[in-house]
Write a protein that holds these residues in place. Structure first.
Motif, PDB file in Angstrom:
ATOM      1  N   ALA A  88      14.709  50.040  88.799  1.00  0.00           N
ATOM      2  CA  ALA A  88      14.219  48.889  88.024  1.00  0.00           C
ATOM      3  C   ALA A  88      15.376  48.186  87.325  1.00  0.00           C
ATOM      4  O   ALA A  88      15.460  46.947  87.307  1.00  0.00           O
ATOM      5  N   LEU A  89      16.312  48.972  86.777  1.00  0.00           N
ATOM      6  CA  LEU A  89      17.465  48.385  86.075  1.00  0.00           C
ATOM      7  C   LEU A  89      18.389  47.658  87.052  1.00  0.00           C
ATOM      8  O   LEU A  89      18.888  46.577  86.757  1.00  0.00           O
ATOM      9  N   ARG A  90      18.602  48.253  88.222  1.00  0.00           N
ATOM     10  CA  ARG A  90      19.481  47.612  89.219  1.00  0.00           C
ATOM     11  C   ARG A  90      18.880  46.308  89.694  1.00  0.00           C
ATOM     12  O   ARG A  90      19.568  45.349  89.984  1.00  0.00           O
ATOM     13  N   ALA A  91      17.532  46.260  89.758  1.00  0.00           N
ATOM     14  CA  ALA A  91      16.844  45.055  90.262  1.00  0.00           C
ATOM     15  C   ALA A  91      16.603  44.042  89.134  1.00  0.00           C
ATOM     16  O   ALA A  91      16.190  42.911  89.404  1.00  0.00           O
ATOM     17  N   GLY A  92      16.812  44.427  87.901  1.00  0.00           N
ATOM     18  CA  GLY A  92      16.512  43.539  86.764  1.00  0.00           C
ATOM     19  C   GLY A  92      15.018  43.289  86.653  1.00  0.00           C
ATOM     20  O   GLY A  92      14.592  42.205  86.256  1.00  0.00           O
ATOM     21  N   ASP A  93      14.216  44.300  86.980  1.00  0.00           N
ATOM     22  CA  ASP A  93      12.760  44.150  87.062  1.00  0.00           C
ATOM     23  C   ASP A  93      12.104  44.739  85.784  1.00  0.00           C
ATOM     24  O   ASP A  93      11.868  45.948  85.694  1.00  0.00           O
ATOM     25  N   ALA A  94      11.817  43.853  84.819  1.00  0.00           N
ATOM     26  CA  ALA A  94      11.301  44.314  83.525  1.00  0.00           C
ATOM     27  C   ALA A  94       9.936  44.987  83.673  1.00  0.00           C
ATOM     28  O   ALA A  94       9.636  45.962  82.980  1.00  0.00           O
ATOM     29  N   LYS A  95       9.120  44.455  84.583  1.00  0.00           N
ATOM     30  CA  LYS A  95       7.776  45.025  84.769  1.00  0.00           C
ATOM     31  C   LYS A  95       7.873  46.479  85.255  1.00  0.00           C
ATOM     32  O   LYS A  95       7.193  47.378  84.724  1.00  0.00           O
ATOM     33  N   ALA A  96       8.727  46.696  86.249  1.00  0.00           N
ATOM     34  CA  ALA A  96       8.911  48.055  86.781  1.00  0.00           C
ATOM     35  C   ALA A  96       9.547  48.950  85.718  1.00  0.00           C
ATOM     36  O   ALA A  96       9.199  50.132  85.603  1.00  0.00           O
ATOM     37  N   LEU A  97      10.467  48.384  84.932  1.00  0.00           N
ATOM     38  CA  LEU A  97      11.102  49.175  83.879  1.00  0.00           C
ATOM     39  C   LEU A  97      10.054  49.636  82.859  1.00  0.00           C
ATOM     40  O   LEU A  97      10.051  50.795  82.438  1.00  0.00           O
ATOM     41  N   GLY A  98       9.155  48.711  82.518  1.00  0.00           N
ATOM     42  CA  GLY A  98       8.098  49.040  81.550  1.00  0.00           C
ATOM     43  C   GLY A  98       7.286  50.239  81.984  1.00  0.00           C
ATOM     44  O   GLY A  98       6.904  51.081  81.163  1.00  0.00           O
ATOM     45  N   LYS A  99       7.045  50.339  83.313  1.00  0.00           N
ATOM     46  CA  LYS A  99       6.241  51.458  83.842  1.00  0.00           C
ATOM     47  C   LYS A  99       7.049  52.749  83.899  1.00  0.00           C
ATOM     48  O   LYS A  99       6.473  53.835  84.024  1.00  0.00           O
ATOM     49  N   SER A 100       8.385  52.631  83.846  1.00  0.00           N
ATOM     50  CA  SER A 100       9.233  53.824  84.025  1.00  0.00           C
ATOM     51  C   SER A 100       9.745  54.422  82.725  1.00  0.00           C
ATOM     52  O   SER A 100      10.493  55.396  82.754  1.00  0.00           O
ATOM     53  N   LEU A 101       9.386  53.799  81.576  1.00  0.00           N
ATOM     54  CA  LEU A 101       9.895  54.324  80.299  1.00  0.00           C
ATOM     55  C   LEU A 101       9.282  55.698  80.021  1.00  0.00           C
ATOM     56  O   LEU A 101       8.067  55.860  80.125  1.00  0.00           O
ATOM     57  N   THR A 102      10.130  56.678  79.682  1.00  0.00           N
ATOM     58  CA  THR A 102       9.598  58.020  79.341  1.00  0.00           C
ATOM     59  C   THR A 102      10.406  58.625  78.194  1.00  0.00           C
ATOM     60  O   THR A 102      11.602  58.367  78.079  1.00  0.00           O
ATOM     61  N   ASN A 103       9.736  59.410  77.396  1.00  0.00           N
ATOM     62  CA  ASN A 103      10.417  60.087  76.290  1.00  0.00           C
ATOM     63  C   ASN A 103       9.739  61.431  76.023  1.00  0.00           C
ATOM     64  O   ASN A 103       8.606  61.473  75.557  1.00  0.00           O
ATOM     65  N   ASP A 104      10.457  62.509  76.303  1.00  0.00           N
ATOM     66  CA  ASP A 104       9.896  63.851  76.086  1.00  0.00           C
ATOM     67  C   ASP A 104       9.687  64.170  74.606  1.00  0.00           C
ATOM     68  O   ASP A 104       8.999  65.128  74.281  1.00  0.00           O
ATOM     69  N   LEU A 105      10.323  63.402  73.706  1.00  0.00           N
ATOM     70  CA  LEU A 105      10.122  63.649  72.270  1.00  0.00           C
ATOM     71  C   LEU A 105       8.918  62.891  71.721  1.00  0.00           C
ATOM     72  O   LEU A 105       8.565  63.035  70.550  1.00  0.00           O
ATOM     73  N   GLN A 106       8.300  62.068  72.588  1.00  0.00           N
ATOM     74  CA  GLN A 106       7.208  61.210  72.078  1.00  0.00           C
ATOM     75  C   GLN A 106       6.021  62.032  71.549  1.00  0.00           C
ATOM     76  O   GLN A 106       5.508  61.739  70.472  1.00  0.00           O
ATOM     77  N   SER A 107       5.605  63.044  72.319  1.00  0.00           N
ATOM     78  CA  SER A 107       4.466  63.865  71.861  1.00  0.00           C
ATOM     79  C   SER A 107       4.781  64.520  70.537  1.00  0.00           C
ATOM     80  O   SER A 107       3.919  64.615  69.653  1.00  0.00           O
ATOM     81  N   ALA A 108       6.030  64.990  70.400  1.00  0.00           N
ATOM     82  CA  ALA A 108       6.418  65.667  69.157  1.00  0.00           C
ATOM     83  C   ALA A 108       6.417  64.683  67.985  1.00  0.00           C
ATOM     84  O   ALA A 108       5.904  64.995  66.909  1.00  0.00           O
ATOM     85  N   ALA A 109       6.977  63.490  68.213  1.00  0.00           N
ATOM     86  CA  ALA A 109       7.002  62.487  67.129  1.00  0.00           C
ATOM     87  C   ALA A 109       5.576  62.103  66.748  1.00  0.00           C
ATOM     88  O   ALA A 109       5.247  61.974  65.563  1.00  0.00           O
ATOM     89  N   CYS A 110       4.682  61.955  67.757  1.00  0.00           N
ATOM     90  CA  CYS A 110       3.286  61.588  67.483  1.00  0.00           C
ATOM     91  C   CYS A 110       2.540  62.731  66.799  1.00  0.00           C
ATOM     92  O   CYS A 110       1.639  62.494  65.996  1.00  0.00           O
ATOM     93  N   SER A 111       2.926  63.963  67.140  1.00  0.00           N
ATOM     94  CA  SER A 111       2.278  65.102  66.505  1.00  0.00           C
ATOM     95  C   SER A 111       2.617  65.134  65.009  1.00  0.00           C
ATOM     96  O   SER A 111       1.764  65.417  64.168  1.00  0.00           O
ATOM     97  N   LEU A 112       3.872  64.807  64.674  1.00  0.00           N
ATOM     98  CA  LEU A 112       4.290  64.793  63.263  1.00  0.00           C
ATOM     99  C   LEU A 112       3.811  63.534  62.544  1.00  0.00           C
ATOM    100  O   LEU A 112       3.644  63.529  61.336  1.00  0.00           O
ATOM    101  N   ARG A 113       3.604  62.458  63.313  1.00  0.00           N
ATOM    102  CA  ARG A 113       3.216  61.165  62.714  1.00  0.00           C
ATOM    103  C   ARG A 113       2.109  60.552  63.594  1.00  0.00           C
ATOM    104  O   ARG A 113       2.398  59.683  64.437  1.00  0.00           O
ATOM    105  N   PRO A 114       0.860  61.016  63.447  1.00  0.00           N
ATOM    106  CA  PRO A 114      -0.220  60.599  64.362  1.00  0.00           C
ATOM    107  C   PRO A 114      -0.426  59.086  64.441  1.00  0.00           C
ATOM    108  O   PRO A 114      -0.890  58.583  65.470  1.00  0.00           O
TER     109      PRO A 114
END
Ligand code: C5P
Length: 306
Positions: free
Chosen positions: A212-238
């Motif tokens: 997505a980054l090589r193609a400059g494709d924001a839509k595809a990039l939006g679908k590919s965003l991931t963060n393994d700390l997200q559940s933990a941050a949401c657990s501490l701050r619902p």
């Protein structure tokens, strides 16, 4: 003696991917991350001072509240390390003008350390390579090397081993800020707690994200965003889950907790779209403030000498 100084401008970051591997014996997790530097900046001034003044720090700007002025400030740690390594004068005046949120998962403290390293290299004409400055930065914090590098880059190890990556285009962000920060070690600990008993392998760079980054494709990039700390941050701050839902409901291409949070970064298709989402998020009542930014932008660079 007249004081001489320089000002370094240093960007915030978002993690487009943050994959967290196992906890190592050094207390750090092995991560694979993709950083993008975005257009929120701290300006870091470093200047010579009269003999006997010692190392001083002055902090101003929109996000200066609660920033420590003692040796736990990463800018001071960086200055002390540079003074020791390169035998620099001990009388130095640091001034931080802060725009990057504090404890927001956007490398605000790291940006200040990066500014000091790049600033002192320039002020004392040390001629350090980017690699040398990144290696000094990694002794201060895992995000400091990327704050020096900027652009888009892959981080491995603790996130401090940086390889610049190819990316096309400009990406627009609406960032939902929280009034109160989250502690990075606490979020990593919560991540470990949530994953207890699971076998965790060394993470890989997401191929769909890099494509997505090589193609400059924001839509595809939006679908590919991931963060393994997200559940933990949401657990501490619902409340973060609510914010993520509102952003996606209002048409963000993707939404993600930035780093260890609590900032939530929404990828949008244009500056106008960022403005629309800002209005929607503000009206929802679940967000304390929203700022807009774009990326990638360059890493720490000198903008003024005096
Ligand atoms: O390197 P930095 O000082 O930013 O890290 C702060 C804390 O975040 C570490 O002490 C550690 O608890 C956690 N951390 C981690 N794994 C990483 C980076 C940070 O566990 N790769």
């Amino acid at each position: 003696m007249r004081s001489r100084g320089v000002i370094a401008r240093v960007p915030a970051k978002v993690n487009l991917q943050l994959s967290v591997g196992p906890l190592g014996s050094d207390g750090y997790h092995e991560v694979t991350t993709v950083f993008q530097a975005i257009s929120l900046f701290d300006d870091v001034s470093v200047a010579t001072a009269a003999i006997g003044n010692g190392l001083t720090i002055d902090i101003s700007g929109q996000t200066s509240m609660g920033v420590p002025v003692d040796s736990s400030n990463l800018a001071i740690m960086a200055a002390e390390l540079m003074i020791k390594n390169y035998d620099l004068p001990k009388d130095l005046a640091i001034k931080l003008k802060k725009e990057i949120p504090v404890a927001g998962g956007m490398a605000g403290g790291s940006a200040d350390a990066a500014g000091v390293i790049v600033g002192l290299d320039s002020l004392f004409e040390l001629g350090l390579s980017r690699d040398e400055m990144e290696s000094i930065g990694s002794q201060i914090g895992s995000d400091v090397p990327f704050s020096i590098c900027g652009g888009v880059a892959i981080g491995t190890g603790r996130g401090d081993q940086i390889t610049p990556a190819l990316a096309k285009g400009t990406y627009f962000w609406a960032l939902a800020l929280s009034g109160q920060g989250l502690s990075t070690p606490a979020v990593y600990q919560e991540c470990d707690r949530l994953r207890e008993g699971l076998s965790i392998s060394t993470p890989q760079v997401s191929e769909s994200l890099m494509q997505a980054l090589r193609a400059g494709d924001a839509k595809a990039l939006g679908k590919s965003l991931t963060n393994d700390l997200q559940s933990a941050a949401c657990s501490l701050r619902p409340a973060l889950r609510l914010i993520l839902d509102v952003g996606v409901d209002y048409g963000a291409l993707g939404g993600i907790v930035s780093g260890s949070g609590p900032t939530v970064a929404f990828l949008v298709s244009s500056e106008e779209h960022a403005m629309d989402l800002t209005v929607a998020l503000s009206a929802s009542g679940v967000v304390s403030s929203v700022v807009r930014a774009s990326g990638p932008v360059s890493g720490a660079r000198i903008i003024e000498s005096f």
